[in-house]
Design an enzyme around this catalytic site. Structure first.
Site, PDB file in Angstrom:
ATOM      1  N   GLU A  65       0.814  -1.221   0.000  1.00 24.05           N
ATOM      2  CA  GLU A  65       0.000   0.000   0.000  1.00 24.05           C
ATOM      3  C   GLU A  65       0.852   1.278   0.000  1.00 24.05           C
ATOM      4  O   GLU A  65       0.529   2.254  -0.674  1.00 24.05           O
ATOM      5  CB  GLU A  65      -0.922   0.001   1.232  1.00 24.05           C
ATOM      6  CG  GLU A  65      -1.930   1.106   1.259  1.00 24.05           C
ATOM      7  CD  GLU A  65      -2.876   1.063   0.065  1.00 24.05           C
ATOM      8  OE1 GLU A  65      -3.716   0.178   0.009  1.00 24.05           O
ATOM      9  OE2 GLU A  65      -2.742   1.924  -0.816  1.00 24.05           O
TER      10      GLU A  65
ATOM     11  N   ASP B  49       9.673   8.600 -10.320  1.00 19.93           N
ATOM     12  CA  ASP B  49       8.908   8.136  -9.168  1.00 19.93           C
ATOM     13  C   ASP B  49       7.413   8.027  -9.531  1.00 19.93           C
ATOM     14  O   ASP B  49       6.756   7.032  -9.223  1.00 19.93           O
ATOM     15  CB  ASP B  49       9.124   9.105  -7.996  1.00 19.93           C
ATOM     16  CG  ASP B  49       8.382   8.670  -6.741  1.00 19.93           C
ATOM     17  OD1 ASP B  49       8.834   7.708  -6.100  1.00 19.93           O
ATOM     18  OD2 ASP B  49       7.348   9.278  -6.423  1.00 19.93           O
TER      19      ASP B  49
ATOM     20  N   LYS C 133       4.976   4.587  -9.864  1.00 20.79           N
ATOM     21  CA  LYS C 133       3.672   4.453  -9.203  1.00 20.79           C
ATOM     22  C   LYS C 133       2.558   4.204 -10.221  1.00 20.79           C
ATOM     23  O   LYS C 133       1.654   3.391  -9.982  1.00 20.79           O
ATOM     24  CB  LYS C 133       3.385   5.714  -8.372  1.00 20.79           C
ATOM     25  CG  LYS C 133       4.336   5.829  -7.171  1.00 20.79           C
ATOM     26  CD  LYS C 133       4.313   7.215  -6.549  1.00 20.79           C
ATOM     27  CE  LYS C 133       5.194   7.303  -5.321  1.00 20.79           C
ATOM     28  NZ  LYS C 133       5.386   8.688  -4.841  1.00 20.79           N
TER      29      LYS C 133
END
Ligand code: HSE
Length: 427
Positions: A123, A195, A199
């Site tokens: 998560e 980054d 994601k």
């Protein structure tokens, strides 16, 4: 079973936050799991202070038969990847916040987990505290996902917010963001959009059950965004945000990470500083919006501890790993649309000499490449500069390949003083 035991690898900012929550909310966590949850050992490759329960070698922690769950919070590729894989092979369940490893080794991590009948929860790898992994994987499981769009990086959002609110330069805002402590150890991962791409790859792989790789995502960071662009965007009613977007249409999946002009009325425009937001469109549910702190010690630790609690419950009742956490079929292929085949409206900035006929020359090249202009704006330069005057154009929706060809031709014109800038407009 008297307690669920955790082996923590990586005792940096987030690791310390995890220990803090496990201590502060010990009773609450015990009531949610049904058993106490205890740290059995902490390993850090470069400890900067004495650590209680310190285990110098992560191999010893993984080999400890008493440990049920290994929590990997090292970051970077190695030894993080090895810690995750060898923990699974040693029969441990894993919690990780490591977006870089998951995005790059999705296949290896999840085929190993499935083969060993163990679970990997992640998560904290996307959007910090926001339960978007669980939301997408479980809450929206009934839906065919059509679009994912988000502000997924706290550092760049912090910088763009400061540039917008205080009219400051990128370099000044970057220093402030670094001081605030959200940036990756290599800040170029944040600034160049890597980054965010990691994601987006994770969210897309989860949404479409097929491994979406980072090189398949058209990725541009925010280093080209200037104070001037922020100012001009505002004149047209937009704010600039770094947006990661995946869209599934009839031709396949288009994937991008790029600075975008977002209308001030859009919810993303109000997402400031280290906050993240993710909008997901499902065929049954319509639009769902997730919002919260995307970076920082306690937000990330919150997501890690929630994963620990869900895993610990399954470890306690002996069901952990009997069914895989995610849907992943290595044989499933998905068509990715090449970036130059995508469509969209754009903000363009040129620096041109200020004399008669300049606008018509630029407009002529755009027209030749089927790029239609929606609005034009010119102002005296903010500082007297040899770069010429800024000319701003907003286009109608256009083919990205055609636009890039047009910009290349415009940049070659002697009237143009510096490389043109283009950012997508999101409506
Ligand atoms: N560097 C990341 C960010 C931290 O700024 O969002 C959270 O992944």
């Amino acid at each position: 079973m008297k307690s669920i035991k955790i082996g923590l690898v990586g005792y940096g900012t987030v690791g310390k936050g995890v220990v803090k929550i496990l201590e502060q909310n010990r009773r609450l966590i015990e009531s949610r799991v049904g058993y106490p949850v205890e740290i059995a050992g902490i390993c850090d490759v470069r400890p900067v202070e004495p650590i209680s329960l310190y285990v110098p070698r992560y191999q010893d922690l993984i080999a400890n038969p008493a440990i049920d769950i290994v929590v990997e919070l090292i970051g970077g590729y190695e030894p993080a990847r090895t810690v995750i894989l060898s923990s699974l092979k040693a029969g441990k369940n894993v919690v990780t916040a490591n977006k870089a490893v998951l995005a790059k080794y999705w296949n290896e991590v999840f085929t190993t987990a499935r083969a060993r009948k163990k679970l990997v929860y992640f998560e904290a790898s996307v959007a910090g505290a926001i339960p978007v992994i669980q939301g997408l994987n479980e809450g929206l499981a009934a839906n065919r996902i059509e679009k994912i769009s988000g502000i997924l990086n706290g550092t760049t959002n912090y910088i763009l917010t400061e540039m917008t609110k205080k009219s400051i330069d990128f370099s000044v805002a970057l220093k402030q963001a670094q001081k605030a402590g959200f940036a990756e150890s290599d800040p170029s991962f944040d600034l160049e959009g890597i980054d965010t791409a990691n994601k987006l790859a994770i969210l897309s792989s989860l949404a479409w059950g097929s491994w979406i790789k980072v090189p398949q995502i058209y990725t541009r960071g925010i280093t080209a965004v200037t104070k001037e662009d922020v100012y001009f965007a505002a004149k047209f009613g937009y704010v600039i945000k770094l947006i990661g977007q995946a869209h599934r249409g009839p031709r396949g999946l288009s994937l991008s990470v790029q600075p975008c002009l977002v209308p001030k009325r859009h919810a993303f425009a109000a997402v400031e500083k280290e906050y993240n937001a993710v909008e997901i469109h499902g065929d049954a549910v319509g639009d769902v919006m997730f919002y919260g702190k995307g970076a920082g010690q306690m937000p990330a630790a919150s997501a890690v501890v929630s994963d620990i609690i869900f895993l610990a419950r399954q470890v306690a009742n002996g069901t952990a790993g009997q069914v895989p956490y995610i849907t992943y079929d290595p044989s499933q292929k998905i068509n990715i649309i090449a970036p130059n085949k995508t469509e969209g409206a754009h903000y363009l900035r040129f620096h041109a000499v200020d004399k008669p006929g300049v606008l018509s020359k630029i407009a002529g090249v755009l027209g030749k490449h089927a790029v239609s202009i929606a609005r034009v704006y010119q102002e005296e330069p903010h500082n007297s500069s040899k770069r010429g005057v800024p000319v701003i154009m907003l286009t109608h929706s256009t083919n990205h390949g055609d636009l890039l060809k047009a910009l290349k031709a415009i940049d070659a014109l002697p009237i143009v003083k510096s490389k043109s800038i283009q950012f997508k407009i999101e409506d």
